[in-house]
Design an enzyme around this catalytic site. Structure first.
Site, mmCIF file in Angstrom:
data_model
loop_
_atom_site.group_PDB
_atom_site.id
_atom_site.type_symbol
_atom_site.label_atom_id
_atom_site.label_comp_id
_atom_site.label_asym_id
_atom_site.label_seq_id
_atom_site.Cartn_x
_atom_site.Cartn_y
_atom_site.Cartn_z
ATOM 1 N N CYS A 14 -77.008 -36.533 12.495
ATOM 2 C CA CYS A 14 -75.616 -36.983 12.593
ATOM 3 C C CYS A 14 -75.551 -38.185 13.530
ATOM 4 C CB CYS A 14 -74.727 -35.863 13.143
ATOM 5 S SG CYS A 14 -74.400 -34.559 11.945
ATOM 6 N N PRO A 15 -74.691 -39.156 13.302
ATOM 7 C CA PRO A 15 -73.671 -39.220 12.244
ATOM 8 C C PRO A 15 -74.166 -39.894 10.960
ATOM 9 C CG PRO A 15 -73.331 -41.037 13.751
ATOM 10 C CD PRO A 15 -74.531 -40.253 14.261
#
Length: 79
Positions: A14-15
């Protein structure tokens, strides 16, 4: 239910996971299905919520029992 495209993001953190899914969805038409293979933890906690916020529909979430999940996403045309 058969997916129109497949994306494996188990090697992404992530992201960037959401960015990769957004790019894959841009290649699909509204109403098509993207199958996503992703990790437990942050990805499975954040990605479905973010996709819903973008107007897409989560059709199913399957726990594969090995620390990964399969997500079926219906590309929405919602604005």
């Amino acid at each position: 239910m058969k997916a129109d495209d497949f994306l494996d993001i188990t090697d992404v953190v992530c992201p960037i996971t959401f960015v990769k899914i957004k790019v894959a969805l841009e290649e699909l038409n509204d109403g098509q299905i993207l199958e996503v293979h992703l990790n437990a933890g942050e990805p499975i906690q954040n990605v479905p919520r973010s996709l819903k916020d973008e107007g897409h529909k989560i059709l199913s979430v399957e726990d594969l029992g090995d620390g990964t999940f399969t997500l079926l996403v219906l590309k929405g045309g919602l604005s």
